[in-house]
Design an enzyme around this catalytic site. Structure first.
Site, mmCIF file in Angstrom:
data_model
loop_
_atom_site.group_PDB
_atom_site.id
_atom_site.type_symbol
_atom_site.label_atom_id
_atom_site.label_comp_id
_atom_site.label_asym_id
_atom_site.label_seq_id
_atom_site.Cartn_x
_atom_site.Cartn_y
_atom_site.Cartn_z
ATOM 1 N N ASN A 21 0.761 -1.157 -0.071
ATOM 2 C CA ASN A 21 0.007 0.071 0.161
ATOM 3 C C ASN A 21 0.860 1.115 -0.184
ATOM 4 O OD1 ASN A 21 -2.592 1.534 1.906
ATOM 5 N ND2 ASN A 21 -2.510 1.575 -0.139
ATOM 6 N N CYS A 23 3.076 1.723 -3.251
ATOM 7 C CA CYS A 23 3.436 1.866 -4.633
ATOM 8 C C CYS A 23 2.173 1.787 -5.414
ATOM 9 C CB CYS A 23 4.522 1.049 -5.058
ATOM 10 S SG CYS A 23 5.939 1.088 -3.937
HETATM 11 P P1 4NP Z 1 3.238 -2.073 -3.366
HETATM 12 O O1 4NP Z 1 4.846 -2.499 -3.385
HETATM 13 O O2 4NP Z 1 2.560 -3.450 -3.034
HETATM 14 O O3 4NP Z 1 2.942 -1.904 -4.847
HETATM 15 O O4 4NP Z 1 2.946 -0.991 -2.354
HETATM 16 C C1 4NP Z 1 5.569 -2.763 -2.409
HETATM 17 C C2 4NP Z 1 5.822 -2.148 -1.157
HETATM 18 C C3 4NP Z 1 6.527 -2.665 0.160
HETATM 19 C C4 4NP Z 1 7.070 -3.879 -0.119
HETATM 20 C C5 4NP Z 1 6.800 -4.766 -1.090
HETATM 21 C C6 4NP Z 1 5.933 -4.153 -2.369
HETATM 22 N N1 4NP Z 1 7.931 -4.421 0.982
HETATM 23 O O5 4NP Z 1 8.117 -5.423 0.628
HETATM 24 O O6 4NP Z 1 8.160 -3.784 1.897
#
Ligand code: 4NP
Length: 172
Positions: A21, A23
């Protein structure tokens, strides 16, 4: 004493969901927010986003996602939250960014009716129809081009989502 008439119909409540949550789902929320505003449908569609993981709860979006969005004029304003089973009662559609997110959401759904609220964002992109891969790829561990690619996919799919809501009569 008079009471105001009820609204013709309640807003359609949409929750965009990714892993962190920070990107993809805040990007989808920001893109959809602008499309809804431009269409004059702000009162008819309520938007939010959440992550299946809780590592970033309370944090603003990733600075790389915010910068990429800003180059296209989208403002990211959400703070990260983790999705819970209660979200199925608060939202009409839970729109996942990739298959892993969708699988996690369906496992969290309290019943089959709730599970049926789960969709993949790119299902709504007519240009992706029939594609075996409807994921918005996770840009977190990659470079700036990954965030640009997310925006390309999200912009196309959100335009299709708004069309689908209109076609289904969910909005004017
Ligand atoms: P999102 O991206 O799912 O598009 O917000 C990520 C943000 C953080 C992490 C992985 C994906 N993480 O492993 O912290």
């Amino acid at each position: 004493m008079t009471t105001p008439p009820p609204p013709a119909h309640l807003p359609t409540r949409i929750l965009f969901v990714c892993l962190g949550n920070i990107c993809r789902s805040p990007t989808a929320e920001a893109v959809m927010h602008r499309l809804v505003e431009e269409a004059g449908l702000a009162g008819e569609i309520a938007l939010a986003s959440a992550g299946t993981g809780g590592w970033h709860v309370g944090n603003p979006p990733d600075a790389r996602a915010t910068a990429a969005a800003a180059t296209r004029g989208f403002a990211m304003q959400s703070l990260a939250q983790q999705v819970t089973a209660a979200d199925f009662g608060r939202h009409d559609l839970l729109i996942a960014m990739d298959r892993d997110n969708a699988r996690t959401l369906r496992a969290l759904a309290p019943d089959p009716e709730a599970a049926a609220k789960v969709h993949l964002l790119r299902e709504y992109d007519p240009a992706s129809a029939g594609s075996p891969d409807l994921d918005v790829p996770d840009p977190y561990y990659g470079g700036a081009d990954g965030f640009d690619h997310v925006l390309d996919l999200v912009e196309a799919a959100c335009a299709g989502l708004l069309e689908a809501l209109r076609r289904d009569g969910a909005v004017a």
